[in-house]
Design a protein around this motif. Sequence first.
Motif, PDB file in Angstrom:
ATOM      1  N   SER A 173       0.836  -1.197   0.000  1.00  0.00           N
ATOM      2  CA  SER A 173       0.000   0.000   0.000  1.00  0.00           C
ATOM      3  C   SER A 173       0.872   1.249   0.000  1.00  0.00           C
ATOM      4  O   SER A 173       1.853   1.324   0.739  1.00  0.00           O
ATOM      5  CB  SER A 173      -0.890   0.002   1.236  1.00  0.00           C
ATOM      6  N   GLN A 174       0.541   2.181  -0.858  1.00  0.00           N
ATOM      7  CA  GLN A 174       1.276   3.439  -0.898  1.00  0.00           C
ATOM      8  C   GLN A 174       0.305   4.576  -0.614  1.00  0.00           C
ATOM      9  O   GLN A 174      -0.461   4.980  -1.480  1.00  0.00           O
ATOM     10  CB  GLN A 174       1.953   3.622  -2.248  1.00  0.00           C
ATOM     11  N   LYS A 175       0.369   5.062   0.602  1.00  0.00           N
ATOM     12  CA  LYS A 175      -0.524   6.124   1.037  1.00  0.00           C
ATOM     13  C   LYS A 175      -0.022   7.466   0.519  1.00  0.00           C
ATOM     14  O   LYS A 175       1.183   7.750   0.561  1.00  0.00           O
ATOM     15  CB  LYS A 175      -0.588   6.132   2.560  1.00  0.00           C
ATOM     16  N   LEU A 176      -0.941   8.281   0.046  1.00  0.00           N
ATOM     17  CA  LEU A 176      -0.607   9.631  -0.397  1.00  0.00           C
ATOM     18  C   LEU A 176      -0.974  10.619   0.701  1.00  0.00           C
ATOM     19  O   LEU A 176      -1.989  10.457   1.383  1.00  0.00           O
ATOM     20  CB  LEU A 176      -1.372   9.982  -1.679  1.00  0.00           C
ATOM     21  N   ILE A 177      -0.126  11.626   0.875  1.00  0.00           N
ATOM     22  CA  ILE A 177      -0.437  12.694   1.830  1.00  0.00           C
ATOM     23  C   ILE A 177      -0.458  14.020   1.085  1.00  0.00           C
ATOM     24  O   ILE A 177       0.316  14.236   0.154  1.00  0.00           O
ATOM     25  CB  ILE A 177       0.560  12.731   3.009  1.00  0.00           C
ATOM     26  N   ASP A 178      -1.359  14.879   1.506  1.00  0.00           N
ATOM     27  CA  ASP A 178      -1.479  16.177   0.848  1.00  0.00           C
ATOM     28  C   ASP A 178      -0.578  17.212   1.533  1.00  0.00           C
ATOM     29  O   ASP A 178       0.206  16.884   2.421  1.00  0.00           O
ATOM     30  CB  ASP A 178      -2.938  16.633   0.819  1.00  0.00           C
ATOM     31  N   TYR A 179      -0.709  18.441   1.110  1.00  0.00           N
ATOM     32  CA  TYR A 179       0.128  19.529   1.638  1.00  0.00           C
ATOM     33  C   TYR A 179      -0.014  19.648   3.157  1.00  0.00           C
ATOM     34  O   TYR A 179       0.980  19.812   3.867  1.00  0.00           O
ATOM     35  CB  TYR A 179      -0.250  20.834   0.936  1.00  0.00           C
ATOM     36  N   MET A 184       4.484  25.911  -1.128  1.00  0.00           N
ATOM     37  CA  MET A 184       4.359  25.080  -2.329  1.00  0.00           C
ATOM     38  C   MET A 184       5.459  25.418  -3.334  1.00  0.00           C
ATOM     39  O   MET A 184       5.991  24.535  -3.998  1.00  0.00           O
ATOM     40  CB  MET A 184       2.982  25.266  -2.964  1.00  0.00           C
ATOM     41  N   VAL A 185       5.818  26.687  -3.440  1.00  0.00           N
ATOM     42  CA  VAL A 185       6.873  27.092  -4.373  1.00  0.00           C
ATOM     43  C   VAL A 185       8.211  26.516  -3.941  1.00  0.00           C
ATOM     44  O   VAL A 185       8.977  25.995  -4.761  1.00  0.00           O
ATOM     45  CB  VAL A 185       6.940  28.634  -4.494  1.00  0.00           C
ATOM     46  N   THR A 186       8.507  26.573  -2.651  1.00  0.00           N
ATOM     47  CA  THR A 186       9.751  26.006  -2.145  1.00  0.00           C
ATOM     48  C   THR A 186       9.793  24.506  -2.371  1.00  0.00           C
ATOM     49  O   THR A 186      10.816  23.971  -2.809  1.00  0.00           O
ATOM     50  CB  THR A 186       9.925  26.325  -0.651  1.00  0.00           C
ATOM     51  N   LEU A 187       8.692  23.819  -2.113  1.00  0.00           N
ATOM     52  CA  LEU A 187       8.632  22.383  -2.368  1.00  0.00           C
ATOM     53  C   LEU A 187       8.892  22.083  -3.839  1.00  0.00           C
ATOM     54  O   LEU A 187       9.629  21.156  -4.178  1.00  0.00           O
ATOM     55  CB  LEU A 187       7.279  21.817  -1.946  1.00  0.00           C
ATOM     56  N   LYS A 203       9.234  13.778  -5.502  1.00  0.00           N
ATOM     57  CA  LYS A 203       8.341  14.417  -6.472  1.00  0.00           C
ATOM     58  C   LYS A 203       6.881  14.174  -6.111  1.00  0.00           C
ATOM     59  O   LYS A 203       6.518  13.127  -5.601  1.00  0.00           O
ATOM     60  CB  LYS A 203       8.625  13.890  -7.870  1.00  0.00           C
ATOM     61  N   ARG A 204       6.076  15.159  -6.399  1.00  0.00           N
ATOM     62  CA  ARG A 204       4.640  15.080  -6.127  1.00  0.00           C
ATOM     63  C   ARG A 204       3.938  14.192  -7.145  1.00  0.00           C
ATOM     64  O   ARG A 204       4.442  13.933  -8.227  1.00  0.00           O
ATOM     65  CB  ARG A 204       4.025  16.475  -6.132  1.00  0.00           C
ATOM     66  N   ALA A 223      -0.254  15.428  -4.271  1.00  0.00           N
ATOM     67  CA  ALA A 223       0.053  14.738  -3.024  1.00  0.00           C
ATOM     68  C   ALA A 223       1.440  14.128  -3.164  1.00  0.00           C
ATOM     69  O   ALA A 223       2.040  14.147  -4.239  1.00  0.00           O
ATOM     70  CB  ALA A 223      -0.990  13.664  -2.739  1.00  0.00           C
ATOM     71  N   TRP A 224       1.945  13.588  -2.065  1.00  0.00           N
ATOM     72  CA  TRP A 224       3.257  12.948  -2.052  1.00  0.00           C
ATOM     73  C   TRP A 224       3.087  11.551  -1.485  1.00  0.00           C
ATOM     74  O   TRP A 224       2.223  11.307  -0.640  1.00  0.00           O
ATOM     75  CB  TRP A 224       4.225  13.760  -1.198  1.00  0.00           C
ATOM     76  N   VAL A 225       3.931  10.627  -1.912  1.00  0.00           N
ATOM     77  CA  VAL A 225       3.916   9.274  -1.377  1.00  0.00           C
ATOM     78  C   VAL A 225       4.506   9.333   0.027  1.00  0.00           C
ATOM     79  O   VAL A 225       5.654   9.767   0.214  1.00  0.00           O
ATOM     80  CB  VAL A 225       4.711   8.302  -2.287  1.00  0.00           C
ATOM     81  N   GLU A 226       3.730   8.921   1.005  1.00  0.00           N
ATOM     82  CA  GLU A 226       4.141   9.053   2.401  1.00  0.00           C
ATOM     83  C   GLU A 226       5.458   8.328   2.682  1.00  0.00           C
ATOM     84  O   GLU A 226       6.324   8.861   3.385  1.00  0.00           O
ATOM     85  CB  GLU A 226       3.047   8.537   3.337  1.00  0.00           C
ATOM     86  N   ALA A 227       5.645   7.141   2.126  1.00  0.00           N
ATOM     87  CA  ALA A 227       6.874   6.385   2.369  1.00  0.00           C
ATOM     88  C   ALA A 227       8.098   7.139   1.840  1.00  0.00           C
ATOM     89  O   ALA A 227       9.162   7.124   2.463  1.00  0.00           O
ATOM     90  CB  ALA A 227       6.783   5.009   1.722  1.00  0.00           C
TER      91      ALA A 227
END
Length: 67
Positions: free
Chosen positions: A2-8, A20-23, A34-35, A44-48
Amino acid sequence: MSQKLIDYAGLSEKGINASMVTLWRWEKAGKFPKRVRVSHLKVAWVEAEVDAHIAARIAARRQPIAA
């Protein structure tokens, strides 16, 4: 696997309080995972991957600085 996504907001909960610009700049420079585009307005980003990035930063601070 499982690959959980997390938002900002999820990044902020992990202690990453960059804009967001710095990211985007970090991602472009290869300094942050990478998002993933979830929709045309949502990313979103992959939490792992974020957790691995944080762990690498912690490990790097333990390395002696070469003089």
